[in-house]
Motif scaffolding. Sequence first.
Motif, PDB file in Angstrom:
ATOM      1  N   ALA A  24     -53.965 -17.859  15.666  1.00  0.00           N
ATOM      2  CA  ALA A  24     -54.815 -17.563  14.415  1.00  0.00           C
ATOM      3  C   ALA A  24     -53.966 -17.914  13.128  1.00  0.00           C
ATOM      4  O   ALA A  24     -54.342 -18.124  12.346  1.00  0.00           O
ATOM      5  CB  ALA A  24     -54.666 -15.869  14.344  1.00  0.00           C
ATOM      6  N   ILE A  25     -52.674 -18.314  13.305  1.00  0.00           N
ATOM      7  CA  ILE A  25     -51.885 -18.783  12.283  1.00  0.00           C
ATOM      8  C   ILE A  25     -51.960 -20.279  12.089  1.00  0.00           C
ATOM      9  O   ILE A  25     -51.565 -20.918  11.095  1.00  0.00           O
ATOM     10  CB  ILE A  25     -50.445 -18.129  11.855  1.00  0.00           C
ATOM     11  CG1 ILE A  25     -49.845 -18.120  10.490  1.00  0.00           C
ATOM     12  CG2 ILE A  25     -49.675 -18.823  13.012  1.00  0.00           C
ATOM     13  CD1 ILE A  25     -50.218 -17.257   9.647  1.00  0.00           C
ATOM     14  N   ALA A  26     -52.004 -20.737  13.237  1.00  0.00           N
ATOM     15  CA  ALA A  26     -52.020 -22.132  13.500  1.00  0.00           C
ATOM     16  C   ALA A  26     -53.384 -23.121  13.114  1.00  0.00           C
ATOM     17  O   ALA A  26     -53.504 -23.895  12.611  1.00  0.00           O
ATOM     18  CB  ALA A  26     -51.406 -22.680  14.584  1.00  0.00           C
ATOM     19  N   LEU A  27     -54.361 -22.314  13.524  1.00  0.00           N
ATOM     20  CA  LEU A  27     -55.868 -22.888  13.159  1.00  0.00           C
ATOM     21  C   LEU A  27     -56.168 -23.259  11.869  1.00  0.00           C
ATOM     22  O   LEU A  27     -56.881 -24.284  11.483  1.00  0.00           O
ATOM     23  CB  LEU A  27     -56.749 -22.172  13.922  1.00  0.00           C
ATOM     24  CG  LEU A  27     -56.727 -22.346  15.642  1.00  0.00           C
ATOM     25  CD1 LEU A  27     -57.725 -21.336  16.196  1.00  0.00           C
ATOM     26  CD2 LEU A  27     -56.871 -23.742  15.933  1.00  0.00           C
ATOM     27  N   PRO A  28     -55.753 -22.483  10.674  1.00  0.00           N
ATOM     28  CA  PRO A  28     -56.185 -22.776   9.501  1.00  0.00           C
ATOM     29  C   PRO A  28     -55.474 -24.074   8.920  1.00  0.00           C
ATOM     30  O   PRO A  28     -56.026 -24.688   7.963  1.00  0.00           O
ATOM     31  CB  PRO A  28     -55.525 -21.751   8.379  1.00  0.00           C
ATOM     32  CG  PRO A  28     -55.575 -20.270   9.569  1.00  0.00           C
ATOM     33  CD  PRO A  28     -55.275 -21.140  10.822  1.00  0.00           C
ATOM     34  N   ALA A  29     -54.481 -24.644   9.849  1.00  0.00           N
ATOM     35  CA  ALA A  29     -53.970 -26.053   9.301  1.00  0.00           C
ATOM     36  C   ALA A  29     -55.048 -27.170   9.475  1.00  0.00           C
ATOM     37  O   ALA A  29     -54.910 -28.109   8.978  1.00  0.00           O
ATOM     38  CB  ALA A  29     -52.810 -26.334  10.109  1.00  0.00           C
ATOM     39  N   TYR A  38     -54.795 -20.516   0.606  1.00  0.00           N
ATOM     40  CA  TYR A  38     -55.367 -19.253   0.398  1.00  0.00           C
ATOM     41  C   TYR A  38     -55.379 -18.585   1.920  1.00  0.00           C
ATOM     42  O   TYR A  38     -55.275 -17.511   2.190  1.00  0.00           O
ATOM     43  CB  TYR A  38     -56.839 -19.515   0.160  1.00  0.00           C
ATOM     44  CG  TYR A  38     -56.889 -19.893  -1.339  1.00  0.00           C
ATOM     45  CD1 TYR A  38     -56.605 -19.064  -2.357  1.00  0.00           C
ATOM     46  CD2 TYR A  38     -57.159 -21.039  -1.773  1.00  0.00           C
ATOM     47  CE1 TYR A  38     -56.467 -19.230  -3.582  1.00  0.00           C
ATOM     48  CE2 TYR A  38     -57.254 -21.530  -2.956  1.00  0.00           C
ATOM     49  CZ  TYR A  38     -57.136 -20.604  -3.929  1.00  0.00           C
ATOM     50  OH  TYR A  38     -56.969 -21.265  -5.386  1.00  0.00           O
ATOM     51  N   MET A  39     -55.350 -19.663   2.951  1.00  0.00           N
ATOM     52  CA  MET A  39     -55.162 -19.121   4.293  1.00  0.00           C
ATOM     53  C   MET A  39     -53.867 -18.827   4.829  1.00  0.00           C
ATOM     54  O   MET A  39     -53.674 -18.121   5.579  1.00  0.00           O
ATOM     55  CB  MET A  39     -55.914 -20.190   5.226  1.00  0.00           C
ATOM     56  CG  MET A  39     -57.368 -20.576   4.863  1.00  0.00           C
ATOM     57  SD  MET A  39     -58.571 -18.920   5.187  1.00  0.00           S
ATOM     58  CE  MET A  39     -58.681 -18.837   6.737  1.00  0.00           C
ATOM     59  N   ILE A  40     -52.851 -19.315   4.264  1.00  0.00           N
ATOM     60  CA  ILE A  40     -51.601 -19.345   4.804  1.00  0.00           C
ATOM     61  C   ILE A  40     -50.831 -19.089   3.592  1.00  0.00           C
ATOM     62  O   ILE A  40     -49.883 -19.913   3.017  1.00  0.00           O
ATOM     63  CB  ILE A  40     -50.872 -20.454   5.307  1.00  0.00           C
ATOM     64  CG1 ILE A  40     -52.031 -20.977   6.657  1.00  0.00           C
ATOM     65  CG2 ILE A  40     -49.577 -20.202   5.940  1.00  0.00           C
ATOM     66  CD1 ILE A  40     -51.486 -22.150   7.509  1.00  0.00           C
ATOM     67  N   SER A  44     -50.256 -13.622   3.622  1.00  0.00           N
ATOM     68  CA  SER A  44     -50.746 -13.754   4.778  1.00  0.00           C
ATOM     69  C   SER A  44     -49.612 -13.851   5.996  1.00  0.00           C
ATOM     70  O   SER A  44     -49.786 -13.366   7.126  1.00  0.00           O
ATOM     71  CB  SER A  44     -51.921 -14.729   4.803  1.00  0.00           C
ATOM     72  OG  SER A  44     -51.248 -15.786   4.778  1.00  0.00           O
ATOM     73  N   VAL A  45     -48.775 -14.441   5.566  1.00  0.00           N
ATOM     74  CA  VAL A  45     -47.599 -14.725   6.562  1.00  0.00           C
ATOM     75  C   VAL A  45     -46.958 -13.399   6.969  1.00  0.00           C
ATOM     76  O   VAL A  45     -46.614 -13.219   8.026  1.00  0.00           O
ATOM     77  CB  VAL A  45     -46.587 -15.876   6.135  1.00  0.00           C
ATOM     78  CG1 VAL A  45     -45.666 -16.251   7.007  1.00  0.00           C
ATOM     79  CG2 VAL A  45     -47.679 -17.226   6.208  1.00  0.00           C
ATOM     80  N   VAL A  46     -46.725 -12.718   5.892  1.00  0.00           N
ATOM     81  CA  VAL A  46     -45.978 -11.313   6.105  1.00  0.00           C
ATOM     82  C   VAL A  46     -46.946 -10.488   6.909  1.00  0.00           C
ATOM     83  O   VAL A  46     -46.444  -9.810   7.703  1.00  0.00           O
ATOM     84  CB  VAL A  46     -45.698 -10.722   4.633  1.00  0.00           C
ATOM     85  CG1 VAL A  46     -45.331  -9.332   4.866  1.00  0.00           C
ATOM     86  CG2 VAL A  46     -44.672 -11.434   3.942  1.00  0.00           C
ATOM     87  N   LEU A  47     -48.426 -10.335   6.522  1.00  0.00           N
ATOM     88  CA  LEU A  47     -49.062  -9.591   7.638  1.00  0.00           C
ATOM     89  C   LEU A  47     -49.282 -10.280   8.798  1.00  0.00           C
ATOM     90  O   LEU A  47     -49.287  -9.304   9.644  1.00  0.00           O
ATOM     91  CB  LEU A  47     -50.468  -9.765   6.849  1.00  0.00           C
ATOM     92  CG  LEU A  47     -50.699  -8.835   5.765  1.00  0.00           C
ATOM     93  CD1 LEU A  47     -52.319  -8.987   5.095  1.00  0.00           C
ATOM     94  CD2 LEU A  47     -50.362  -7.303   5.699  1.00  0.00           C
TER      95      LEU A  47
END
Length: 79
Positions: A24-29, A38-40, A44-47
Amino acid sequence: MRRAVIVSKAVLTVIGTWFVLVLAIALPALLPERWEYYMISPASVVLWMLSMLVGPVVVCWKLRSWIRTVPGDPPRPDS
């Protein structure tokens, strides 16, 4: 043996949850660069980091009946 099956199911659940959260954190790249902030964003990283701690607990609680089930055991009265 029963305890080993239950522990292995719990560990599998935690690793699977972490794998999904890493995806979920890697795909927005893969999105265009203008979307990247906006995505990363820092929020959002803290969440995401918080969900890495809370997520496995919630998933294990949700799948607790599957985790407690061991093949070959008689059915539990509470399931």
